[in-house]
Design an enzyme around this catalytic site. Structure first.
Site, short mmCIF file in Angstrom:
data_model
loop_
_atom_site.label_atom_id
_atom_site.label_comp_id
_atom_site.label_asym_id
_atom_site.label_seq_id
_atom_site.Cartn_x
_atom_site.Cartn_y
_atom_site.Cartn_z
N ASN A 153 31.76 47.29 38.42
CA ASN A 153 32.99 46.50 38.54
C ASN A 153 33.24 45.86 37.17
O ASN A 153 32.56 44.90 36.80
CB ASN A 153 32.81 45.42 39.63
N TRP A 154 34.19 46.43 36.47
CA TRP A 154 34.46 45.94 35.10
C TRP A 154 35.15 44.59 35.11
O TRP A 154 35.24 43.94 34.06
CB TRP A 154 35.35 46.92 34.36
N LYS A 155 35.71 44.20 36.23
CA LYS A 155 36.50 42.96 36.31
C LYS A 155 37.61 43.01 35.25
O LYS A 155 38.16 44.07 35.00
CB LYS A 155 35.58 41.74 36.18
N HIS B 176 36.28 40.92 47.01
CA HIS B 176 35.33 40.40 46.04
C HIS B 176 35.38 38.86 46.07
O HIS B 176 36.46 38.29 46.25
CB HIS B 176 35.65 40.92 44.64
N GLU C 231 35.43 36.77 43.83
CA GLU C 231 36.39 36.18 42.88
C GLU C 231 37.81 36.23 43.44
O GLU C 231 38.61 35.34 43.18
CB GLU C 231 36.28 36.92 41.53
N GLU D 178 27.10 40.58 48.01
CA GLU D 178 27.04 39.92 46.71
C GLU D 178 26.91 38.41 46.90
O GLU D 178 27.93 37.73 47.10
CB GLU D 178 28.31 40.21 45.91
N GLY E 139 27.04 36.87 37.99
CA GLY E 139 27.27 36.44 36.62
C GLY E 139 26.40 35.26 36.19
O GLY E 139 26.65 34.64 35.16
N SER F 7 24.01 39.96 39.32
CA SER F 7 23.04 39.98 38.22
C SER F 7 22.04 41.12 38.33
O SER F 7 20.87 40.99 37.94
CB SER F 7 22.32 38.64 38.11
N GLY G 155 28.29 44.20 37.80
CA GLY G 155 29.32 43.57 37.00
C GLY G 155 29.01 43.70 35.52
O GLY G 155 29.25 44.75 34.90
N GLY G 156 28.48 42.64 34.93
CA GLY G 156 28.25 42.58 33.48
C GLY G 156 27.54 43.81 32.92
O GLY G 156 27.93 44.34 31.87
#
Ligand code: 13P
Length: 254
Positions: free
Chosen positions: A9-11, A98, A100, A170, A176, A216, A237-238
């Site tokens: 997930n590049w966000k 998600h 977010e 998640e 993150g 993470s 993610g990251g």
């Protein structure tokens, strides 16, 4: 048999040039290094999906996902993207719910049920995200809270439609933050969610449901998390923003 999936997930990251090079690097590495039955999904910003498709089309195990879609079919919703639009460019997956989106855009269980439904009506496979906050984890009612998220947004689906949904657990406190759920914590939740699916749809559907872990997850902890019997892969993610690290996570799922 349930699928093993590692999704990135590049966000809201990467410009076009960066998106093209990240994708072509991941495609090459996955083609050269990844064996076994793991499927790779890149959930990128909408704007890049069409340009990235020619890369991902080269390797059958890699496909694209969007990070959201609107709950209505079409109309006067300035700035939004419909499930039908995603289907028309042959994007197979879409993230729904998600944390977010829940937190910053006020998406609640009922809205997410609508998004899941319209995604399925358009032939997309929803990756439905769920998870508890730090406060909820500390109050120790976290298992019930996450199960209730599934009940509210997914359990009106027919067994056939439910079978097309991927679940991503998640924990919000792990997203993150560098704080990963331990493999015991992940396994506990994943087993609980699978049992919850079994209680509504039966053991076979539950056994076939893919449940990803996100929060993470990185190249160092992925193998331990993926070794849990109910963790079928990851939503990253990251670490999905770096081709080498992301591919190493995919390899941990082979
Ligand atoms: P991080 O891997 O950066 O913690 O993000 C997880 C996530 O939100 C994936 O959807």
């Amino acid at each position: 048999m349930r699928k093993r999936i590692v999704a990135g997930n590049w966000k809201m990251n990467k410009n076009l040039t960066e998106a093209l090079s990240l994708t072509s690097e991941v495609v090459n590495m996955v083609r050269d290094e990844v064996r076994g039955d793991v499927e790779v999904v890149l959930c990128t910003p909408f704007i890049y999906l069409t340009s990235l498709k020619k890369y991902t089309d080269e390797v059958t195990r890699i496909s694209l996902g969007a990070q959201n879609c609107h709950q209505n079919a079409s109309g006067a919703y300035t700035g939004e993207v419909s499930a039908a639009m995603l289907a028309s460019i042959e994007v197979p997956y879409v993230l729904v719910g998600h944390s977010e989106r829940r937190q910053y855009f006020g998406e609640n269980d009922e809205l997410l049920a609508q998004k899941v439904k319209i995604a399925l009506e358009n032939g997309l496979k929803p990756i439905f995200c769920c998870g508890e906050s730090l406060q909820q984890r500390q109050n120790e009612d976290f298992l019930a809270i996450v199960k209730a998220q599934l009940t509210a947004s997914l359990f009106d689906l027919s067994p056939e439609d439910f079978g097309k949904v991927v679940i991503a657990y998640e924990p919000i406190w792990a997203i993150g933050t560098g704080l990963t759920a331990s493999s015991d914590q992940a396994q506990e939740m994943h087993a609980e969610l699978r049992a919850h699916v079994a209680s509504h749809y039966g053991a076979q559907v539950a056994d076939d449901t893919t449940i990803l872990y996100g929060g993470s997850c990185n190249e160092k902890n992925a193998a331990e998390l993926f070794a849990c019997p109910d963790v079928d892969g990851g939503l990253i993610g990251g670490a999905s923003l770096k081709s080498r690290e992301f591919t190493n996570i995919v390899k941990a799922r082979m």
